[in-house]
Design a protein around this motif. Structure first.
Motif, PDB file in Angstrom:
ATOM      1  N   MET A 155       0.828  -1.218   0.000  1.00 15.73           N
ATOM      2  CA  MET A 155       0.000   0.000   0.000  1.00 15.73           C
ATOM      3  C   MET A 155       0.866   1.273   0.000  1.00 15.73           C
ATOM      4  O   MET A 155       0.541   2.263  -0.652  1.00 15.73           O
ATOM      5  N   LEU A 156       1.994   1.195   0.771  1.00 14.31           N
ATOM      6  CA  LEU A 156       2.885   2.348   0.804  1.00 14.31           C
ATOM      7  C   LEU A 156       3.425   2.676  -0.585  1.00 14.31           C
ATOM      8  O   LEU A 156       3.508   3.847  -0.976  1.00 14.31           O
ATOM      9  N   ASN A 157       3.772   1.651  -1.312  1.00 13.73           N
ATOM     10  CA  ASN A 157       4.299   1.862  -2.669  1.00 13.73           C
ATOM     11  C   ASN A 157       3.246   2.508  -3.571  1.00 13.73           C
ATOM     12  O   ASN A 157       3.556   3.355  -4.412  1.00 13.73           O
ATOM     13  N   LYS A 158       2.005   2.115  -3.371  1.00 10.04           N
ATOM     14  CA  LYS A 158       0.919   2.688  -4.173  1.00 10.04           C
ATOM     15  C   LYS A 158       0.740   4.172  -3.875  1.00 10.04           C
ATOM     16  O   LYS A 158       0.532   4.999  -4.768  1.00 10.04           O
ATOM     17  N   ILE A 159       0.838   4.517  -2.579  1.00  9.22           N
ATOM     18  CA  ILE A 159       0.710   5.937  -2.201  1.00  9.22           C
ATOM     19  C   ILE A 159       1.864   6.752  -2.785  1.00  9.22           C
ATOM     20  O   ILE A 159       1.669   7.868  -3.287  1.00  9.22           O
ATOM     21  N   LYS A 160       3.057   6.183  -2.720  1.00 12.79           N
ATOM     22  CA  LYS A 160       4.224   6.879  -3.277  1.00 12.79           C
ATOM     23  C   LYS A 160       4.088   7.094  -4.789  1.00 12.79           C
ATOM     24  O   LYS A 160       4.513   8.114  -5.334  1.00 12.79           O
ATOM     25  N   GLU A 161       3.478   6.138  -5.466  1.00 16.60           N
ATOM     26  CA  GLU A 161       3.227   6.302  -6.902  1.00 16.60           C
ATOM     27  C   GLU A 161       2.283   7.478  -7.148  1.00 16.60           C
ATOM     28  O   GLU A 161       2.457   8.263  -8.092  1.00 16.60           O
ATOM     29  N   HIS A 162       1.265   7.611  -6.300  1.00 23.13           N
ATOM     30  CA  HIS A 162       0.323   8.733  -6.429  1.00 23.13           C
ATOM     31  C   HIS A 162       1.016  10.066  -6.141  1.00 23.13           C
ATOM     32  O   HIS A 162       0.704  11.089  -6.772  1.00 23.13           O
ATOM     33  N   ILE A 163       1.970  10.076  -5.200  1.00 27.06           N
ATOM     34  CA  ILE A 163       2.720  11.310  -4.917  1.00 27.06           C
ATOM     35  C   ILE A 163       3.492  11.756  -6.169  1.00 27.06           C
ATOM     36  O   ILE A 163       3.488  12.935  -6.536  1.00 27.06           O
ATOM     37  N   ALA A 164       4.132  10.809  -6.815  1.00 27.52           N
ATOM     38  CA  ALA A 164       4.882  11.124  -8.042  1.00 27.52           C
ATOM     39  C   ALA A 164       3.936  11.627  -9.144  1.00 27.52           C
ATOM     40  O   ALA A 164       4.245  12.559  -9.902  1.00 27.52           O
ATOM     41  N   GLU A 165       2.746  11.014  -9.205  1.00 26.66           N
ATOM     42  CA  GLU A 165       1.756  11.420 -10.212  1.00 26.66           C
ATOM     43  C   GLU A 165       1.265  12.838  -9.943  1.00 26.66           C
ATOM     44  O   GLU A 165       1.089  13.646 -10.872  1.00 26.66           O
ATOM     45  N   VAL A 166       1.049  13.137  -8.642  1.00 26.91           N
ATOM     46  CA  VAL A 166       0.603  14.484  -8.269  1.00 26.91           C
ATOM     47  C   VAL A 166       1.658  15.521  -8.635  1.00 26.91           C
ATOM     48  O   VAL A 166       1.350  16.592  -9.190  1.00 26.91           O
ATOM     49  N   GLU A 167       2.900  15.243  -8.323  1.00 28.47           N
ATOM     50  CA  GLU A 167       3.978  16.194  -8.605  1.00 28.47           C
ATOM     51  C   GLU A 167       4.157  16.436 -10.097  1.00 28.47           C
ATOM     52  O   GLU A 167       4.544  17.525 -10.519  1.00 28.47           O
ATOM     53  N   ASN A 186      -6.061  -1.062   9.055  1.00 26.65           N
ATOM     54  CA  ASN A 186      -5.594  -2.381   8.650  1.00 26.65           C
ATOM     55  C   ASN A 186      -4.076  -2.460   8.510  1.00 26.65           C
ATOM     56  O   ASN A 186      -3.525  -3.517   8.188  1.00 26.65           O
ATOM     57  N   VAL A 187      -3.391  -1.340   8.698  1.00 27.06           N
ATOM     58  CA  VAL A 187      -1.929  -1.316   8.553  1.00 27.06           C
ATOM     59  C   VAL A 187      -1.294  -1.870   9.830  1.00 27.06           C
ATOM     60  O   VAL A 187      -1.727  -1.533  10.941  1.00 27.06           O
ATOM     61  N   PRO A 188      -0.272  -2.743   9.721  1.00 24.88           N
ATOM     62  CA  PRO A 188       0.418  -3.249  10.914  1.00 24.88           C
ATOM     63  C   PRO A 188       0.960  -2.100  11.753  1.00 24.88           C
ATOM     64  O   PRO A 188       1.331  -1.052  11.220  1.00 24.88           O
ATOM     65  N   ASN A 189       1.011  -2.302  13.065  1.00 24.76           N
ATOM     66  CA  ASN A 189       1.406  -1.237  13.982  1.00 24.76           C
ATOM     67  C   ASN A 189       2.795  -0.687  13.668  1.00 24.76           C
ATOM     68  O   ASN A 189       3.030   0.517  13.788  1.00 24.76           O
ATOM     69  N   GLU A 190       3.744  -1.557  13.292  1.00 29.69           N
ATOM     70  CA  GLU A 190       5.099  -1.086  13.024  1.00 29.69           C
ATOM     71  C   GLU A 190       5.177  -0.192  11.783  1.00 29.69           C
ATOM     72  O   GLU A 190       6.169   0.505  11.554  1.00 29.69           O
ATOM     73  N   GLN A 191       4.133  -0.206  10.912  1.00 28.50           N
ATOM     74  CA  GLN A 191       4.142   0.596   9.686  1.00 28.50           C
ATOM     75  C   GLN A 191       3.230   1.827   9.766  1.00 28.50           C
ATOM     76  O   GLN A 191       3.185   2.646   8.840  1.00 28.50           O
ATOM     77  N   LYS A 192       2.496   1.936  10.875  1.00 32.03           N
ATOM     78  CA  LYS A 192       1.503   3.009  10.951  1.00 32.03           C
ATOM     79  C   LYS A 192       2.146   4.405  10.839  1.00 32.03           C
ATOM     80  O   LYS A 192       1.619   5.303  10.174  1.00 32.03           O
ATOM     81  N   LYS A 193       3.284   4.589  11.528  1.00 24.35           N
ATOM     82  CA  LYS A 193       3.928   5.897  11.502  1.00 24.35           C
ATOM     83  C   LYS A 193       4.332   6.300  10.077  1.00 24.35           C
ATOM     84  O   LYS A 193       4.013   7.396   9.604  1.00 24.35           O
ATOM     85  N   GLU A 194       5.013   5.379   9.404  1.00 22.84           N
ATOM     86  CA  GLU A 194       5.451   5.676   8.018  1.00 22.84           C
ATOM     87  C   GLU A 194       4.259   5.850   7.105  1.00 22.84           C
ATOM     88  O   GLU A 194       4.232   6.728   6.241  1.00 22.84           O
ATOM     89  N   TYR A 195       3.252   5.027   7.306  1.00 24.11           N
ATOM     90  CA  TYR A 195       2.040   5.105   6.485  1.00 24.11           C
ATOM     91  C   TYR A 195       1.364   6.464   6.644  1.00 24.11           C
ATOM     92  O   TYR A 195       0.966   7.122   5.673  1.00 24.11           O
ATOM     93  N   GLY A 196       1.203   6.877   7.917  1.00 24.99           N
ATOM     94  CA  GLY A 196       0.553   8.168   8.169  1.00 24.99           C
ATOM     95  C   GLY A 196       1.331   9.338   7.566  1.00 24.99           C
ATOM     96  O   GLY A 196       0.742  10.277   6.983  1.00 24.99           O
ATOM     97  N   GLN A 197       2.668   9.316   7.703  1.00 26.15           N
ATOM     98  CA  GLN A 197       3.499  10.385   7.137  1.00 26.15           C
ATOM     99  C   GLN A 197       3.376  10.444   5.596  1.00 26.15           C
ATOM    100  O   GLN A 197       3.329  11.515   5.002  1.00 26.15           O
ATOM    101  N   THR A 198       3.299   9.260   4.987  1.00 26.95           N
ATOM    102  CA  THR A 198       3.223   9.210   3.519  1.00 26.95           C
ATOM    103  C   THR A 198       1.880   9.744   3.032  1.00 26.95           C
ATOM    104  O   THR A 198       1.801  10.471   2.034  1.00 26.95           O
TER     105      THR A 198
END
Length: 339
Positions: free
Chosen positions: A1-13, A46-58
């Motif tokens: 999911m993180l990779n998908k969000i990062k792809e959208h960031i690149a698309e937005v830019e 649904n994001v694992p706890n160890e990834q929540k911080k990075e997920y939220g920042q992204t």
């Protein structure tokens, strides 16, 4: 999911838009209640706890990028619309530069100058405000001479010695004072006389006067020069010289050119005779040469003078001399194609 969000960031830019509709569709896609950002926020649980911080920042990075992109594109389009409102459509072809028109006086003056330059005459100029010596006395018109009344003079202030020149012969006097023969010059310029303004006369007008001084200059040289001039300017080769009087030439003559009687206009201009007066001329009086420091025993010369305004009226069939000084654009634009 993180990779998908990062792809959208690149698309937005990388996103660009050329209309408000495209920007609005982009906003709806990411920032509306049913946009992708809401979907990504809904997945947060649904994001694992160890990834929540990075997920939220992204996600926040995607939201900020999308909002900044919308704001930037809107500001750019609004600025372009403002410029178009002020300057019009900048993508249109530029307006052609409108060409000006030569004044009839300038056209005729340039023609006369060019004709005489072919036979060695240069151009000389002088001041329009003159003193008594150059305007009258040096030209064989001493104080109280009756011929001074022929030229109703504009005097400057209360000084009877300073005036607006009544002819461009003043330039010839100055030229002879500062140059040694042989002299061959023409003097175009504006002159002033206190005359009633009408369709045929004005209180200021333009003259071209010519002067030739050298050893052995004769009246035959004068006639041949004027013959050449009238043929070149008018296309008329037949001229006649009638005896006349000018204080600064002796003998003096009026020059007529045979205009013809082919049209009704010809009859009106020539008063039914076919002949049209165009200038005065004569041999330079020895007293004038002497006043200018030239020895009349060694040198002789001829002079002639014509009104540029009068010739302009003839060549361009202008009915009223006042039209030459009124600056009416409708009149002047008729001469755009004339060199």
């Amino acid at each position: 999911m993180l990779n998908k969000i990062k792809e959208h960031i690149a698309e937005v830019e990388a996103f660009t838009a050329t209309s408000k509709d495209e920007i609005e569709q982009f906003r709806i896609k990411y920032l509306s209640k049913k946009g992708l950002l809401n979907d990504f926020f809904a997945e947060f649980k649904n994001v694992p706890n160890e990834q929540k911080k990075e997920y939220g920042q992204t996600i926040n990075k995607l939201k900020t990028a999308a909002q900044e992109k919308v704001d930037t594109l809107k500001a750019t389009l609004e600025a372009e619309e403002e410029i178009k409102g002020v300057y019009g459509d900048l993508s249109r072809p530029g307006e052609p530069i409108e060409l000006g028109s030569r004044h009839p006086i300038s056209i005729v003056k340039n023609k006369i100058t060019e004709i005489f330059s072919r036979i060695g005459f240069n151009v000389s100029e002088g001041p329009e405000i003159e003193d008594d010596w150059h305007n009258f006395t040096a030209l064989n018109l001493p104080e109280h001479h009756p011929a001074r009344d022929m030229q109703d003079t504009f005097f400057v202030q209360t000084d009877p010695d300073i005036m607006l020149r009544t002819h461009t012969s003043t330039v010839q006097v100055r030229y002879m004072e500062n140059n040694k023969p042989p002299i061959r010059t023409i003097s175009p310029g504006r002159v002033y006389r206190n005359e009633a303004i009408s369709a045929r006369s004005h209180c200021f007008f333009h003259q071209v006067e010519g002067l030739y001084v050298d050893k052995g200059v004769s009246f035959a040289d004068l006639k041949q020069t004027l013959q050449y001039f009238t043929t070149e300017l008018f296309g008329k080769s037949k001229i006649r010289l009638r005896p006349s009087y000018f204080p600064f030439t002796e003998p003096s003559a009026e020059v007529d050119v045979y205009w013809g009687l082919e049209t009704e206009t010809d009859y009106k201009m020539t008063k039914g005779t076919g002949w049209l007066e165009i200038m005065g001329c004569g041999m330079v009086d020895p007293n004038v040469l002497k006043n200018c420091g030239i020895d009349p025993e060694v040198y002789s010369g001829f002079a002639f003078g014509m009104g540029i305004d009068r010739i302009a009226l003839l060549l361009h069939q202008i009915p009223d001399i006042r039209m030459l000084s009124e600056n009416d654009m409708r009149f002047l634009q008729q001469f755009k194609s004339v060199l």
